[in-house]
Design a protein around this motif. Structure first.
Motif, PDB file in Angstrom:
ATOM      1  N   ASP A 324       0.807  -1.230   0.000  1.00 46.99           N
ATOM      2  CA  ASP A 324       0.000   0.000   0.000  1.00 46.99           C
ATOM      3  C   ASP A 324       0.838   1.278   0.000  1.00 46.99           C
ATOM      4  OD1 ASP A 324       0.789  -0.917   2.592  1.00 46.99           O
ATOM      5  OD2 ASP A 324      -0.498   0.615   3.492  1.00 46.99           O
ATOM      6  N   ILE A 325       2.163   1.153   0.066  1.00 43.15           N
ATOM      7  CA  ILE A 325       2.975   2.377   0.073  1.00 43.15           C
ATOM      8  C   ILE A 325       3.630   2.540  -1.291  1.00 43.15           C
ATOM      9  CG2 ILE A 325       4.818   3.677   1.215  1.00 43.15           C
ATOM     10  CD1 ILE A 325       4.454   1.868   3.649  1.00 43.15           C
ATOM     11  N   ASP A 326       3.482   3.737  -1.838  1.00 42.38           N
ATOM     12  CA  ASP A 326       4.052   4.009  -3.148  1.00 42.38           C
ATOM     13  C   ASP A 326       5.439   4.624  -2.944  1.00 42.38           C
ATOM     14  OD1 ASP A 326       4.407   4.485  -5.783  1.00 42.38           O
ATOM     15  OD2 ASP A 326       3.164   6.310  -5.839  1.00 42.38           O
ATOM     16  N   TRP A 327       6.457   3.776  -2.879  1.00 43.15           N
ATOM     17  CA  TRP A 327       7.819   4.283  -2.652  1.00 43.15           C
ATOM     18  C   TRP A 327       8.294   5.010  -3.896  1.00 43.15           C
ATOM     19  CZ3 TRP A 327       8.951   4.425   2.181  1.00 43.15           C
ATOM     20  CH2 TRP A 327       8.478   3.437   3.056  1.00 43.15           C
ATOM     21  N   ARG A 328       8.743   6.248  -3.713  1.00 43.69           N
ATOM     22  CA  ARG A 328       9.102   7.080  -4.856  1.00 43.69           C
ATOM     23  C   ARG A 328      10.595   7.020  -5.166  1.00 43.69           C
ATOM     24  NH1 ARG A 328       8.757  12.261  -4.877  1.00 43.69           N
ATOM     25  NH2 ARG A 328       9.391  12.447  -2.711  1.00 43.69           N
ATOM     26  N   THR A 329      10.928   7.342  -6.399  1.00 40.40           N
ATOM     27  CA  THR A 329      12.330   7.534  -6.780  1.00 40.40           C
ATOM     28  C   THR A 329      12.466   8.970  -7.256  1.00 40.40           C
ATOM     29  OG1 THR A 329      12.431   5.262  -7.540  1.00 40.40           O
ATOM     30  CG2 THR A 329      14.177   6.717  -8.306  1.00 40.40           C
ATOM     31  N   ASP A 330      13.335   9.713  -6.620  1.00 38.13           N
ATOM     32  CA  ASP A 330      13.571  11.106  -7.040  1.00 38.13           C
ATOM     33  C   ASP A 330      15.035  11.391  -6.727  1.00 38.13           C
ATOM     34  OD1 ASP A 330      13.934  13.923  -6.948  1.00 38.13           O
ATOM     35  OD2 ASP A 330      11.779  14.226  -6.668  1.00 38.13           O
ATOM     36  N   ASP A 331      15.858  11.317  -7.770  1.00 35.09           N
ATOM     37  CA  ASP A 331      17.310  11.399  -7.551  1.00 35.09           C
ATOM     38  C   ASP A 331      17.730  12.709  -6.900  1.00 35.09           C
ATOM     39  OD1 ASP A 331      17.537   8.928  -8.634  1.00 35.09           O
ATOM     40  OD2 ASP A 331      18.187   9.612 -10.621  1.00 35.09           O
ATOM     41  N   ALA A 332      17.077  13.806  -7.299  1.00 36.28           N
ATOM     42  CA  ALA A 332      17.483  15.117  -6.752  1.00 36.28           C
ATOM     43  C   ALA A 332      17.151  15.186  -5.262  1.00 36.28           C
ATOM     44  CB  ALA A 332      16.774  16.225  -7.522  1.00 36.28           C
ATOM     45  N   GLN A 333      15.975  14.703  -4.889  1.00 42.66           N
ATOM     46  CA  GLN A 333      15.598  14.719  -3.465  1.00 42.66           C
ATOM     47  C   GLN A 333      16.520  13.800  -2.654  1.00 42.66           C
ATOM     48  OE1 GLN A 333      11.481  13.975  -2.611  1.00 42.66           O
ATOM     49  NE2 GLN A 333      10.935  16.101  -3.044  1.00 42.66           N
ATOM     50  N   PHE A 334      16.793  12.647  -3.233  1.00 43.61           N
ATOM     51  CA  PHE A 334      17.667  11.701  -2.526  1.00 43.61           C
ATOM     52  C   PHE A 334      19.035  12.332  -2.269  1.00 43.61           C
ATOM     53  CE2 PHE A 334      20.833   8.372  -2.269  1.00 43.61           C
ATOM     54  CZ  PHE A 334      20.290   7.565  -1.275  1.00 43.61           C
ATOM     55  N   GLU A 335      19.540  13.004  -3.273  1.00 46.64           N
ATOM     56  CA  GLU A 335      20.850  13.638  -3.171  1.00 46.64           C
ATOM     57  C   GLU A 335      20.876  14.694  -2.064  1.00 46.64           C
ATOM     58  OE1 GLU A 335      22.995  12.095  -4.906  1.00 46.64           O
ATOM     59  OE2 GLU A 335      24.677  13.383  -4.280  1.00 46.64           O
ATOM     60  N   ARG A 336      19.796  15.445  -1.958  1.00 49.38           N
ATOM     61  CA  ARG A 336      19.743  16.476  -0.902  1.00 49.38           C
ATOM     62  C   ARG A 336      19.770  15.811   0.474  1.00 49.38           C
ATOM     63  NH1 ARG A 336      15.813  21.584  -1.949  1.00 49.38           N
ATOM     64  NH2 ARG A 336      16.737  22.114   0.064  1.00 49.38           N
ATOM     65  N   TRP A 337      19.045  14.716   0.603  1.00 51.06           N
ATOM     66  CA  TRP A 337      19.052  13.981   1.890  1.00 51.06           C
ATOM     67  C   TRP A 337      20.463  13.452   2.169  1.00 51.06           C
ATOM     68  CZ3 TRP A 337      20.045   8.663   2.632  1.00 51.06           C
ATOM     69  CH2 TRP A 337      19.798   8.188   3.924  1.00 51.06           C
ATOM     70  N   ALA A 338      21.051  12.796   1.168  1.00 53.09           N
ATOM     71  CA  ALA A 338      22.336  12.121   1.378  1.00 53.09           C
ATOM     72  C   ALA A 338      23.451  13.114   1.713  1.00 53.09           C
ATOM     73  CB  ALA A 338      22.711  11.308   0.133  1.00 53.09           C
ATOM     74  N   THR A 339      23.403  14.288   1.123  1.00 54.85           N
ATOM     75  CA  THR A 339      24.488  15.239   1.355  1.00 54.85           C
ATOM     76  C   THR A 339      24.222  16.171   2.539  1.00 54.85           C
ATOM     77  OG1 THR A 339      23.494  16.670  -0.309  1.00 54.85           O
ATOM     78  CG2 THR A 339      25.320  15.285  -1.047  1.00 54.85           C
ATOM     79  N   GLY A 340      23.053  16.022   3.184  1.00 58.21           N
ATOM     80  CA  GLY A 340      22.746  16.888   4.324  1.00 58.21           C
ATOM     81  C   GLY A 340      22.414  18.293   3.877  1.00 58.21           C
ATOM     82  N   ASN A 375       8.648  11.086   5.601  1.00 54.91           N
ATOM     83  CA  ASN A 375       8.311  12.433   5.128  1.00 54.91           C
ATOM     84  C   ASN A 375       8.457  12.532   3.618  1.00 54.91           C
ATOM     85  OD1 ASN A 375       9.625  12.779   8.020  1.00 54.91           O
ATOM     86  ND2 ASN A 375       8.020  14.286   7.795  1.00 54.91           N
ATOM     87  N   LEU A 376       9.562  11.997   3.094  1.00 55.64           N
ATOM     88  CA  LEU A 376       9.783  12.097   1.642  1.00 55.64           C
ATOM     89  C   LEU A 376       9.137  10.935   0.891  1.00 55.64           C
ATOM     90  CD1 LEU A 376      13.567  13.174   1.502  1.00 55.64           C
ATOM     91  CD2 LEU A 376      11.549  14.645   1.424  1.00 55.64           C
ATOM     92  N   ARG A 377       8.924   9.826   1.578  1.00 56.36           N
ATOM     93  CA  ARG A 377       8.407   8.597   0.958  1.00 56.36           C
ATOM     94  C   ARG A 377       9.279   8.128  -0.209  1.00 56.36           C
ATOM     95  NH1 ARG A 377       5.965   5.582   4.443  1.00 56.36           N
ATOM     96  NH2 ARG A 377       3.717   5.746   4.630  1.00 56.36           N
ATOM     97  N   LEU A 378      10.602   8.371  -0.064  1.00 50.55           N
ATOM     98  CA  LEU A 378      11.526   7.823  -1.056  1.00 50.55           C
ATOM     99  C   LEU A 378      11.784   6.365  -0.682  1.00 50.55           C
ATOM    100  CD1 LEU A 378      14.151  10.704  -1.446  1.00 50.55           C
ATOM    101  CD2 LEU A 378      12.264  10.101  -2.990  1.00 50.55           C
ATOM    102  N   ASP A 379      12.088   5.539  -1.680  1.00 50.00           N
ATOM    103  CA  ASP A 379      12.345   4.103  -1.465  1.00 50.00           C
ATOM    104  C   ASP A 379      13.303   3.927  -0.280  1.00 50.00           C
ATOM    105  OD1 ASP A 379      13.101   1.454  -1.555  1.00 50.00           O
ATOM    106  OD2 ASP A 379      13.425   1.404  -3.732  1.00 50.00           O
ATOM    107  N   TRP A 380      12.789   3.357   0.780  1.00 46.72           N
ATOM    108  CA  TRP A 380      13.579   3.248   2.016  1.00 46.72           C
ATOM    109  C   TRP A 380      14.851   2.427   1.793  1.00 46.72           C
ATOM    110  CZ3 TRP A 380      14.685  -1.509   4.245  1.00 46.72           C
ATOM    111  CH2 TRP A 380      13.962  -2.602   3.782  1.00 46.72           C
ATOM    112  N   ARG A 381      14.846   1.541   0.791  1.00 49.46           N
ATOM    113  CA  ARG A 381      16.030   0.685   0.577  1.00 49.46           C
ATOM    114  C   ARG A 381      17.216   1.485   0.027  1.00 49.46           C
ATOM    115  NH1 ARG A 381      14.139  -3.346  -3.461  1.00 49.46           N
ATOM    116  NH2 ARG A 381      13.654  -1.331  -4.379  1.00 49.46           N
ATOM    117  N   ARG A 382      16.896   2.588  -0.690  1.00 45.37           N
ATOM    118  CA  ARG A 382      18.000   3.463  -1.133  1.00 45.37           C
ATOM    119  C   ARG A 382      18.662   4.133   0.045  1.00 45.37           C
ATOM    120  NH1 ARG A 382      18.444   5.483  -6.672  1.00 45.37           N
ATOM    121  NH2 ARG A 382      17.049   4.166  -7.865  1.00 45.37           N
ATOM    122  N   GLY A 383      17.846   4.549   1.001  1.00 43.17           N
ATOM    123  CA  GLY A 383      18.402   5.145   2.218  1.00 43.17           C
ATOM    124  C   GLY A 383      19.243   4.137   2.970  1.00 43.17           C
TER     125      GLY A 383
END
Ligand SMILES: Cc1cc2nc3c(=O)[nH]c(=O)nc-3n(C[C@H](O)[C@H](O)[C@H](O)COP(=O)(O)OP(=O)(O)OC[C@H]3O[C@@H](n4cnc5c(N)ncnc54)[C@H](O)[C@@H]3O)c2cc1C
Length: 486
Positions: A324-340, A375-383
């Motif tokens: 039921d969860i639509d895990w998203r892929t958004d490279d730009a958002q992921f990058e902002r998270w990863a780099t702080g 909050n971002l609902r990005l694919d938790w496995r990438r995190g």
């Protein structure tokens, strides 16, 4: 077995104390200790499965820690008249080749419940079997031995408290085994080989720069591990207050920092437990001494969970098979998270600490993971994969198990999101942690350091912090992003 030869394959058990694989090998007249750097553990790799993505398997912090740990093991073995044969290559080729070359009668090794570790181990055992060399496997990285669980794996409870209570009531922790006398390597033993460098393991890796903001310098190896136990438990006497301090975020001693050594196997959890009991006898027995064992049981919990559920832990819907969860892929958002660079200081400070040092507190991990997954609902496995790269203390079961838990696809039916600003106020009331890692916010009073987006333009001018220039504007409206949880 007077003239027999054993080969002991060291993996993430880089210690001489409480090492069942080593003890067993030492029944032979000659022992050949071996460590093998598996190229599949370095460089960029595919995550695998549907929606696979690429990530760096081992980042510089853990690679350095491992190299130091292997070097320390070699030095300890040499000190005892033995040696460590080091090779770079696939263990399923290297171990049988060495076993054949030395005429080994048997090979000993530790086992882990996670899929990649198991696949390699199965391949090694099959290859040994093909050349008629016996293998002996040992379970040795948890506090409670797998065989001492009071239930079968099929009946293992999926909630921590249920398992903990059963284990506390019905199991005991085995005492750690002492370091054995180690028989010499045979006269015609293979060349020990030189240790690789970071760049030979992965040409993209270079030595991480020590950061003086780090909670601790994590030196690899068994002696460094035993020193850390000594300094945390005995010299610093920090164990007596562990339960009160463990949610801290700044400094060496708010928590034990045992995790890197536990996960590369430089430290046995049963040795830690024996030290806790000695401390309870000699100094004090209280909630804090109990709590360190309680946390080690969390570590056990995830190991046993992986033994039970296997690879379903790595799927987007996790062991609860949530679709039921639509895990998203958004490279730009992921990058902002990863780099702080999210614009949420409590998240950014933690991510910058992780990137600079390879370590992050448990409180930080919970919040950084919750922000990405909830909050971002990005694919938790990438995190989780990003943590796999960066963490000096990465362990597959502890990492993916905790991530799945927070993402709501693991061992808890409840939503596990964190209110990040509330957490920041609670655990970093004076904003000392946030400004330690985000010096650009140092001039702000604590309430603004945690929520800079609430400053008016004139306040930004007064404090000399312009949002979008000196520090990013928040990438999401935090309050709105909680709404789905009602
Ligand atoms: C998203 C996320 C990812 C994580 N990834 C890892 C990981 O890859 N490797 C890892 O060792 N821990 C992981 N943890 C658990 C925990 O954050 C670390 O074990 C802890 O912060 C290490 O610091 P410490 O040794 O000072 O812990 P202490 O508070 O001193 O705890 C003592 C030991 O107990 C164990 N422990 C404590 N909490 C946990 C827990 N929640 N789960 C499993 N074991 C625990 C660890 O072995 C730790 O060294 C993760 C937690 C989260 C929320």
């Amino acid at each position: 077995m007077t003239r027999s030869i054993a080969l002991v394959w060291f993996r993430r058990d880089l210690r001489l104390h409480d090492n069942a694989a080593l003890v067993s090998a030492c029944e032979a007249a000659h022992v050949v200790p071996v460590y093998c750097f598996d190229p599949r553990e370095y460089g960029r790799r595919a995550f695998g499965g549907p929606d696979s993505f690429e990530f760096l398997k081992t980042g510089p912090h853990r690679a350095r820690f491992r190299l130091e740990s292997v070097e320390a093991l070699r030095s300890s073995l040499r000190h005892r008249g033995s040696d460590l044969v080091v090779r770079v290559g696939r263990p399923e080729s290297v171990i049988p080749e060495l076993a054949a070359a030395v005429g080994a009668d048997f090979v000993t090794m530790h086992t882990w419940p996670t899929s990649e570790e198991r696949q390699v181990e199965s391949a090694v055992r099959r290859a040994l079997d093909d050349i008629g060399v016996a293998s002996r496997r040992f379970w040795g990285h948890t506090l409670t031995h797998l065989d001492d669980l009071p239930m079968s794996l099929d009946d293992l409870p999926d909630t921590y408290t249920t398992l903990r209570k059963a284990v506390e009531a019905e199991s005991t922790v085995r005492p750690p085994s002492p370091t054995p006398d180690i028989p010499a390597v045979p006269a015609d033993a293979p060349e020990p080989g030189t240790l690789p460098t970071l760049s030979t393991l992965d040409d993209g890796l270079s030595m991480p720069v020590d950061d003086d903001r780090s909670v601790l310098t994590f030196d690899g190896g068994e002696n460094a591990a035993l020193d850390r136990v000594e300094s945390y438990v005995w010299e610093g006497d920090h164990l007596r207050r562990y339960k009160e301090t463990r949610n801290g975020m700044l400094g060496a001693d708010y928590s034990s920092k045992f995790s890197p050594w536990l996960n590369e196997g430089c430290l046995s959890p049963r040795y830690v437990q024996s030290e806790v009991e000695r401390y309870e006898d000699q100094r004090v027995k209280n909630d804090s001494t109990y709590w360190l064992t309680f946390e080690l049981r969390w570590r056990d919990f995830f190991q046993f969970q992986f033994a039970k559920h296997g690879t379903t832990f790595f799927s987007p819907g996790g062991i609860r098979e949530r679709a039921d969860i639509d895990w998203r892929t958004d490279d730009a958002q992921f990058e902002r998270w990863a780099t702080g660079e999210t614009g949420i200081p409590f998240v950014d400070a933690n991510m910058r600490e992780l990137n600079a040092t390879g370590y992050m507190s448990n409180r930080g991990r919970q919040n950084a993971a919750s922000f990405l997954a909830n909050n971002l609902r990005l694919d938790w496995r990438r995190g989780a994969a990003y943590f796999e790269t960066q963490l000096v203390d990465y362990d597959p079961a502890s990492n993916y198990g905790n991530w799945a838990y927070i993402a709501g696809v693991g061992n808890d039916a409840r939503e596990r999101y964190f209110d990040i600003v509330e957490q920041a106020r609670l655990y970093d009331g004076d904003a000392a942690y946030v400004t330690h890692w985000l010096p650009e916010l140092a001039a702000l009073p604590p309430e603004y350091a945690h929520e800079p987006w609430t400053m008016r333009d004139d306040e930004q001018a007064t404090y000399g912090v312009e949002l979008g220039v000196d520090y990013p504007k928040p990438m999401v409206d935090l309050d709105a992003s909680y709404e789905k949880f009602g």
